[in-house]
Design an enzyme around this catalytic site. Structure first.
Site, PDB file in Angstrom:
ATOM      1  N   HIS A 194       0.816  -1.214   0.000  1.00  0.00           N
ATOM      2  CA  HIS A 194       0.000   0.000   0.000  1.00  0.00           C
ATOM      3  C   HIS A 194       0.855   1.272   0.000  1.00  0.00           C
ATOM      4  O   HIS A 194       0.357   2.347   0.297  1.00  0.00           O
ATOM      5  CB  HIS A 194      -0.901   0.032   1.233  1.00  0.00           C
ATOM      6  CG  HIS A 194      -1.712  -1.208   1.427  1.00  0.00           C
ATOM      7  ND1 HIS A 194      -2.584  -1.662   0.470  1.00  0.00           N
ATOM      8  CD2 HIS A 194      -1.761  -2.089   2.452  1.00  0.00           C
ATOM      9  CE1 HIS A 194      -3.154  -2.782   0.915  1.00  0.00           C
ATOM     10  NE2 HIS A 194      -2.670  -3.060   2.108  1.00  0.00           N
ATOM     11  N   HIS A 226      -6.845  -4.864  -1.255  1.00  0.00           N
ATOM     12  CA  HIS A 226      -6.084  -6.111  -1.136  1.00  0.00           C
ATOM     13  C   HIS A 226      -6.338  -7.052  -2.300  1.00  0.00           C
ATOM     14  O   HIS A 226      -6.265  -8.274  -2.170  1.00  0.00           O
ATOM     15  CB  HIS A 226      -6.404  -6.817   0.189  1.00  0.00           C
ATOM     16  CG  HIS A 226      -5.889  -6.066   1.367  1.00  0.00           C
ATOM     17  ND1 HIS A 226      -6.648  -5.124   2.024  1.00  0.00           N
ATOM     18  CD2 HIS A 226      -4.685  -6.087   2.001  1.00  0.00           C
ATOM     19  CE1 HIS A 226      -5.931  -4.606   3.026  1.00  0.00           C
ATOM     20  NE2 HIS A 226      -4.745  -5.171   3.018  1.00  0.00           N
TER      21      HIS A 226
END
Lengths: 331, 331
Positions: free
Chosen positions: A56, A217
Site C-alpha cells: 500500500h 487487497h
C-alpha cells in the site's frame, strides 16, 4: 507477472532497503519491517504507530516523521505483521505518554495489533487503538465490517499533528476516532493487482469492464460494470459515499483522490475535476484536498475517493506542518 | 483503452480543471493550457517557463510555484503547445529581468519555443533557452539528438531556486545549462502507454519482455529484452548512464528514480535499493534523491533513472525551499 522486483520472497525487504537509502531521516529495520524516525522519540509525546501488510506504499512507512507517525510496521504483502513486531515498535515509540495504534479494519491487523496492545499494557505502556473502517462498499455490520482504506491517511495526519502539538493520549485518541467516524471512502478498479507471490492477476476484467467497490487487497469489487466516463464513475463513487457521510452541520470536507498504484496523475486530475463539479452541485465545500498515489494496492489501476467532514480542530491539524517522505508541508 | 477520462478530446482540459480545483495557489487558464502562480510575478525576478505536450504530469504544471517554475504551458497529449501560447506565457511571467525557457529536446518543442522566443525578443523581452537532452539511449548527434526526460525536473528546480534567490538571467541560464550538461537519464518499460487518441497501446510486449531505452512519448525502446530482476535492470540502466556521465571531479549525484505513470511505489523503492548498491560499488556518492512518479508517460509501466553530478551551488539550490503541488520542502 511484470514487475520491477527481484524475487517475490524479497520484495518487502528490498523495498525497505530502498526506503532506508532514500530517506535518511527514517530508521529502517529491514529485518523486522519496523520504520521509525531516525531522530528518535520526543520525550513526553504520545507515540503514533500504524502498520499492516505491505503493498500500500507510501502508506504507512512513507508517513513516518514529524507531524505524523512515529513508527510503521510493515508485514508481508497484504498480510498483517506479527504481534511481536508490533509490540517492539510500540515499545520503541513509547516516550512516557502512551501510544496510539492506528489499525485498518482487517481481521489479521485487528487481531495482531490487539494482541500487541495487550502485551504492551502488561508491560506498563498505555495503549489506545483506533480501528479505521471507512469503506462504504461494505455494508455496516457485514462480515468483519467495513474495510479501512483512504481515511487511514487522514487519521494518521490529524492524530500525528495533535500528538506533536502536545495532545494527551485521550485527546489524540478522541480526534482519531472522530476523524474515522466522519470519513467515508469508495474505490473502483480498471484492472486487478497482481501479488508477487501469486504471479497472476487476482481477477480478470474485460477491455470494457470495471470493478465497482474494490478494497485495497486485490479483492474484486461488489459488482462489475461497463467501463464509463470519469464523470459517471465519480458520480457512482460519490453517490455511495454521500449516502452515508455524516452531515456534521454542513462542515466542509477534506478530500483524497487516491490512485491505487497504476493510475497516472493525468487521470487522477480528471477525476478531481469531476468531484469538484459534483460536490458543488450538492452543496458540499472542499476545504482541503490531496491528489496522488497515497494508499495503493500494488499495481492496480483505479482510484479511491475519501471524504472527511472536518471541523475547525481537524482543519487546523491538517494544516499543521508535516515532514515525512510522502506528505510534506509547512515550516 | 481503459482510462479514467471522459473523452480523448477533453482529457487535457479536464485534467487542467482538476489541477485548478486542487491547487488554488495556481492560476490555470484551461483554454490556453497556461498555468501560472496565482500570486502573480515577483518584480525584478527572472521568469522561469517550461512546458510541452501533456501526458507527463506532474511535469510541468505540478512544478509551478515559489522556488521552481513561474509558468507551464500544456499542449495536447505528447504534442508541443503552439508558439502563440508559449509567447503569451512568456509575456505573463516577464517581470523585467527576462525569461528562461526550459525546453525538452523534441523537434516540435524546440521549434515552437524558438518561435515564441523570437517574437518575445521582438517585443522587448529578454529570453534565454536551455534545451534539455539527457537521455543516453539516443546516441549523441543521432537524428534530432538526445531526448529530454528526467533531467528537466533538475533543471527546473535548480534554475527556479536561483531565480527566486535573485540570480540574473545570465546566472540562471548558466546554472540551467550546467545542470543539463551534468545530467544523464535512461528508461525501461514493462508496458507501452496508450494515448487517449489512439486508444490502443503504441507497441505490444510479451509477458516476459521489456523495452530497454524508452523515451517518454510512447516510442519503443532501443531494444527488446527478456524481463529480468530489478537488480539486473538497474545495472543495465546505470551502465548506460555511467558510461556517459561526466566525472566532474567525483562530485556526488542527485538521483531521480522516476516512475513512468503505472509503476507503484513499492517497485520504485526496490529499484532505489539496487541503485544504492550499484553506485556504492562504483564509488559514486548519492547526495540527494527523489523516488516517485514525476516525469510520466501516461500509463506506461516502467521507470527512468537520472543522475546529475552536483557541485556546491547545485546542492544549495536543490535544498532551497520549493512550494509547488508536486515538489515541496523547506520553510
Amino acid at each position: 507477472m511484470k514487475k520491477l522486483i527481484n524475487t517475490p520472497e524479497t520484495v518487502v525487504a528490498d523495498a525497505l532497503r530502498g526506503m532506508a537509502a532514500a530517506h535518511r531521516e527514517l530508521a529502517v529495520d529491514v529485518e523486522s519491517g519496523i520504520v521509525t524516525r531516525a531522530a528518535g522519540t520526543v520525550a513526553g509525546k504520545v507515540g503514533i504507530l500504524s502498520g499492516g501488510g505491505s503493498g500500500h506504499e507510501p502508506l504507512h512507512a512513507g508517513f513516518v516523521g514529524p507531524g505524523m507517525l512515529d513508527a510503521a510496521v510493515a508485514g508481508p504483502v497484504f498480510t498483517s505483521p506479527v504481534p511481536d513486531r508490533i509490540g517492539r515498535a510500540t515499545a520503541a515509540v513509547d516516550a512516557g505518554a502512551g501510544v496510539l495504534h492506528i489499525v485498518k479494519n482487517y481481521t489479521g491487523d485487528v487481531l495482531n495489533f490487539g494482541m500487541a496492545a495487550e502485551d504492551a499494557v502488561d508491560d506498563g505502556i498505555q495503549v489506545e487503538t483506533v480501528v479505521v473502517d471507512d469503506d462504504v462498499a461494505v455494508a455496516r455490520g457485514e462480515g468483519a465490517g467495513r474495510r479501512g482504506t483512504g481515511a487511514t491517511l487522514f487519521v494518521e495526519k490529524l492524530a500525528g499533528a495533535l500528538a506533536d502539538s502536545g495532545g494527551t493520549l485521550a485527546e489524540v485518541t478522541a480526534l482519531a476516532r472522530r476523524t474515522n467516524e466522519r470519513s467515508r471512502s469508495f474505490g473502483v478498479a480498471l484492472s486487478s493487482c497482481t501479488t508477487p507471490a501469486n504471479g497472476a492477476p487476482n481477477f480478470r476484467l474485460g477491455e470494457r469492464e470495471m470493478e465497482i467497490g474494490v478494497g485495497i487487497h486485490g479483492e474484486p469489487g461488489r459488482r462489475r460494470a461497463e467501463l464509463t466516463t470519469a464523470a459517471e464513475t465519480a458520480e457512482v463513487m460519490l453517490d455511495a459515499i454521500l449516502e452515508d457521510l455524516p452531515q456534521a452541520d454542513g462542515d466542509p470536507v477534506i478530500l483524497l483522490v487516491n490512485g491505487l498504484g497504476a493510475t497516472p496523475p493525468i487521470e487522477l486530475y480528471v477525476v478531481r475535476a469531476e468531484v469538484e463539479r459534483i460536490l458543488a452541485e450538492r452543496g458540499i465545500a472542499i476545504a482541503r484536498c490531496l491528489v496522488g498515489n497515497y494508499v495503493t494496492s500494488l499495481d492496480m489501476a483505479g482510484c479511491t475517493l475519501t471524504l472527511c467532514r472536518a471541523d475547525e480542530q481537524m482543519l487546523r491539524m491538517w494544516d499543521a506542518p508535516v515532514h515525512t517522505p510522502s506528505l510534506r508541508w509547512g515550516a
